[in-house]
Scaffold this motif. Structure first.
Motif, PDB file in Angstrom:
ATOM      1  N   VAL A 114       0.892  -1.132   0.145  1.00 63.20           N
ATOM      2  CA  VAL A 114       0.132   0.075  -0.011  1.00 63.20           C
ATOM      3  C   VAL A 114       0.821   1.385  -0.077  1.00 63.20           C
ATOM      4  CG1 VAL A 114      -1.730   1.214   1.348  1.00 63.20           C
ATOM      5  CG2 VAL A 114      -2.043  -1.066   1.083  1.00 63.20           C
ATOM      6  N   ALA A 115       2.033   1.213   0.841  1.00 62.42           N
ATOM      7  CA  ALA A 115       2.853   2.329   0.611  1.00 62.42           C
ATOM      8  C   ALA A 115       3.612   2.452  -0.467  1.00 62.42           C
ATOM      9  CB  ALA A 115       3.884   2.023   1.938  1.00 62.42           C
ATOM     10  N   LEU A 116       3.868   1.708  -1.263  1.00 62.48           N
ATOM     11  CA  LEU A 116       4.385   1.558  -2.544  1.00 62.48           C
ATOM     12  C   LEU A 116       3.301   2.076  -3.451  1.00 62.48           C
ATOM     13  CD1 LEU A 116       6.572   0.903  -4.481  1.00 62.48           C
ATOM     14  CD2 LEU A 116       5.797  -1.403  -4.651  1.00 62.48           C
ATOM     15  N   ASP A 117       2.224   1.481  -3.431  1.00 60.95           N
ATOM     16  CA  ASP A 117       0.928   2.048  -4.260  1.00 60.95           C
ATOM     17  C   ASP A 117       1.000   3.519  -4.190  1.00 60.95           C
ATOM     18  OD1 ASP A 117      -1.228   1.039  -5.944  1.00 60.95           O
ATOM     19  OD2 ASP A 117      -2.391   1.987  -4.317  1.00 60.95           O
ATOM     20  N   GLU A 118       0.907   3.986  -2.934  1.00 60.97           N
ATOM     21  CA  GLU A 118       0.471   5.495  -2.789  1.00 60.97           C
ATOM     22  C   GLU A 118       1.984   6.186  -3.272  1.00 60.97           C
ATOM     23  OE1 GLU A 118      -1.626   7.337  -0.837  1.00 60.97           O
ATOM     24  OE2 GLU A 118      -2.882   5.713  -0.183  1.00 60.97           O
ATOM     25  N   LEU A 119       2.909   5.629  -3.355  1.00 62.67           N
ATOM     26  CA  LEU A 119       4.171   6.402  -3.932  1.00 62.67           C
ATOM     27  C   LEU A 119       4.198   6.347  -5.398  1.00 62.67           C
ATOM     28  CD1 LEU A 119       7.080   5.231  -1.599  1.00 62.67           C
ATOM     29  CD2 LEU A 119       6.231   7.448  -1.802  1.00 62.67           C
ATOM     30  N   VAL A 120       3.769   5.288  -6.022  1.00 54.25           N
ATOM     31  CA  VAL A 120       3.681   5.167  -7.460  1.00 54.25           C
ATOM     32  C   VAL A 120       2.565   5.867  -7.830  1.00 54.25           C
ATOM     33  CG1 VAL A 120       3.461   3.689  -9.421  1.00 54.25           C
ATOM     34  CG2 VAL A 120       5.130   3.006  -7.583  1.00 54.25           C
ATOM     35  N   LEU A 121       1.495   5.701  -7.546  1.00 56.83           N
ATOM     36  CA  LEU A 121       0.272   6.545  -7.999  1.00 56.83           C
ATOM     37  C   LEU A 121       0.411   8.042  -7.799  1.00 56.83           C
ATOM     38  CD1 LEU A 121      -2.651   4.119  -7.225  1.00 56.83           C
ATOM     39  CD2 LEU A 121      -1.597   4.603  -9.329  1.00 56.83           C
ATOM     40  N   HIS A 122       0.716   8.403  -6.674  1.00 52.86           N
ATOM     41  CA  HIS A 122       0.709   9.913  -6.448  1.00 52.86           C
ATOM     42  C   HIS A 122       1.902  10.469  -7.221  1.00 52.86           C
ATOM     43  CE1 HIS A 122      -2.902  10.011  -4.303  1.00 52.86           C
ATOM     44  NE2 HIS A 122      -2.485   9.418  -3.115  1.00 52.86           N
ATOM     45  N   GLY A 123       2.880   9.779  -7.319  1.00 51.07           N
ATOM     46  CA  GLY A 123       4.228  10.368  -8.254  1.00 51.07           C
ATOM     47  C   GLY A 123       3.680  10.592  -9.369  1.00 51.07           C
ATOM     48  N   TRP A 124       2.729   9.579 -10.132  1.00 55.09           N
ATOM     49  CA  TRP A 124       2.209   9.892 -11.177  1.00 55.09           C
ATOM     50  C   TRP A 124       1.356  10.946 -11.292  1.00 55.09           C
ATOM     51  CZ3 TRP A 124      -2.711   9.948 -13.372  1.00 55.09           C
ATOM     52  CH2 TRP A 124      -2.707   9.884 -14.817  1.00 55.09           C
ATOM     53  N   ASP A 125       0.682  11.186 -10.362  1.00 54.03           N
ATOM     54  CA  ASP A 125      -0.518  12.216 -10.204  1.00 54.03           C
ATOM     55  C   ASP A 125       0.391  13.706 -10.339  1.00 54.03           C
ATOM     56  OD1 ASP A 125      -2.458  10.492  -9.906  1.00 54.03           O
ATOM     57  OD2 ASP A 125      -2.568  10.826  -7.748  1.00 54.03           O
ATOM     58  N   LEU A 126       1.368  13.824  -9.415  1.00 54.51           N
ATOM     59  CA  LEU A 126       2.045  14.908  -9.322  1.00 54.51           C
ATOM     60  C   LEU A 126       2.984  15.185 -10.629  1.00 54.51           C
ATOM     61  CD1 LEU A 126       2.858  17.304  -7.262  1.00 54.51           C
ATOM     62  CD2 LEU A 126       4.657  15.794  -6.611  1.00 54.51           C
ATOM     63  N   ALA A 127       3.480  14.274 -11.296  1.00 55.00           N
ATOM     64  CA  ALA A 127       4.146  14.620 -12.485  1.00 55.00           C
ATOM     65  C   ALA A 127       3.206  15.193 -13.533  1.00 55.00           C
ATOM     66  CB  ALA A 127       4.816  13.299 -12.901  1.00 55.00           C
ATOM     67  N   ARG A 128       1.670  14.160 -13.682  1.00 52.19           N
ATOM     68  CA  ARG A 128       1.130  14.905 -14.575  1.00 52.19           C
ATOM     69  C   ARG A 128       0.476  16.283 -14.325  1.00 52.19           C
ATOM     70  NH1 ARG A 128       0.362  11.614 -19.375  1.00 52.19           N
ATOM     71  NH2 ARG A 128      -1.471  12.563 -19.628  1.00 52.19           N
ATOM     72  N   ALA A 129       0.364  16.538 -13.003  1.00 52.95           N
ATOM     73  CA  ALA A 129      -0.150  17.804 -12.947  1.00 52.95           C
ATOM     74  C   ALA A 129       0.778  18.860 -13.146  1.00 52.95           C
ATOM     75  CB  ALA A 129      -0.600  17.824 -11.323  1.00 52.95           C
ATOM     76  N   THR A 130       2.082  18.763 -12.828  1.00 55.66           N
ATOM     77  CA  THR A 130       3.044  19.482 -12.992  1.00 55.66           C
ATOM     78  C   THR A 130       3.855  19.487 -14.403  1.00 55.66           C
ATOM     79  OG1 THR A 130       4.544  18.217 -11.661  1.00 55.66           O
ATOM     80  CG2 THR A 130       3.388  19.899 -10.519  1.00 55.66           C
ATOM     81  N   GLY A 131       3.242  18.601 -15.443  1.00 55.47           N
ATOM     82  CA  GLY A 131       4.122  18.568 -16.770  1.00 55.47           C
ATOM     83  C   GLY A 131       5.526  17.873 -16.572  1.00 55.47           C
ATOM     84  N   GLN A 132       5.616  17.032 -15.457  1.00 56.60           N
ATOM     85  CA  GLN A 132       6.914  16.102 -15.627  1.00 56.60           C
ATOM     86  C   GLN A 132       6.956  14.861 -16.096  1.00 56.60           C
ATOM     87  OE1 GLN A 132       9.192  17.126 -11.971  1.00 56.60           O
ATOM     88  NE2 GLN A 132       7.391  18.270 -11.194  1.00 56.60           N
ATOM     89  N   PRO A 133       8.196  14.270 -16.347  1.00 57.90           N
ATOM     90  CA  PRO A 133       8.308  12.946 -16.820  1.00 57.90           C
ATOM     91  C   PRO A 133       7.961  12.227 -15.519  1.00 57.90           C
ATOM     92  CG  PRO A 133      10.257  13.866 -16.885  1.00 57.90           C
ATOM     93  CD  PRO A 133       9.491  15.092 -16.871  1.00 57.90           C
ATOM     94  N   PHE A 134       7.544  10.961 -15.729  1.00 56.70           N
ATOM     95  CA  PHE A 134       7.221  10.041 -14.792  1.00 56.70           C
ATOM     96  C   PHE A 134       7.764   8.662 -15.204  1.00 56.70           C
ATOM     97  CE2 PHE A 134       4.960   6.349 -12.669  1.00 56.70           C
ATOM     98  CZ  PHE A 134       5.227   6.845 -11.578  1.00 56.70           C
TER      99      PHE A 134
END
Length: 193
Positions: A114-134
């Motif tokens: 679950v901790a890993l899932d939070e990191l992966v998904l929210h990492g993607w969320d943050l990257a998409r929201a700020t126009g960064q590669p993921f």
């Protein structure tokens, strides 16, 4: 019990993306429908602390249903929290017994995913929201995919509440990350969905 997963690659990805968030992006929308970037970052600050406590088997004070405001020192605090999170889950004892985070107790081996899932998904969320590669490690995506798929079967809607949005259908022949995003209620095409 050996360490089951290394959270370091996903934590490093989140740390890099967060470090490149500009102040003028803090109010931008994210794939988390009701959370602008500032709320997503606050969630990352506090979830990293909660999952560190879970890995260490120590109580985490606070109301898990409330995301506090983004602290002024979020840039340094999040980076330090992510390092501490990785270290906590590198201890083989973190994966033994039960662990509690967000008011939920479950087998520690599942809590680490679950901790890993939070990191992966929210990492993607943050990257998409700020126009960064993921980029995510394929093994991390597969671990998260197994968890998300298990939570996405018909009749499991109540158990997904507060964790994921409604499942987004994806083509059967799509890549694993896109499948994970779909199970987690996200469209890989966001914001052009």
């Amino acid at each position: 019990m050996p360490v089951e997963l290394d959270l370091a690659p996903a934590a490093a990805q989140v740390s890099t993306i967060a470090a490149n968030v500009r102040d003028d992006q803090l109010a931008a929308p994210t794939p988390c429908t009701k959370w602008p970037v500032t709320v997503l970052l606050a969630h990352l600050v506090y979830l990293s602390e909660a999952f560190t406590a879970a890995g260490r088997k120590t109580p985490f004070p606070g109301d898990a249903s409330v995301i506090p405001e983004l602290p002024a020192d979020w840039r340094t605090r999040l980076a330090a929290n992510l390092d501490t999170l990785v270290a906590a889950w590198r201890d083989p004892g973190a994966w033994e017994g039960e662990a509690t985070a967000g008011g939920v107790t479950m087998p520690a081996s599942v809590m680490g995913v679950v901790a890993l899932d939070e990191l992966v998904l929210h990492g993607w969320d943050l990257a998409r929201a700020t126009g960064q590669p993921f980029a995510a490690e394929p093994a991390d995506v597969l671990a998260c995919l197994g968890f998300a798929e298990a939570m996405s079967q018909p009749g499991d809607e109540a158990s997904r509440e507060g964790l994921y949005g409604p499942v987004v259908p994806v083509p059967a022949d799509t890549d694993d990350l896109t499948r994970l995003l779909g199970y987690a209620g996200r469209s890989a095409a966001w914001p052009d969905q």
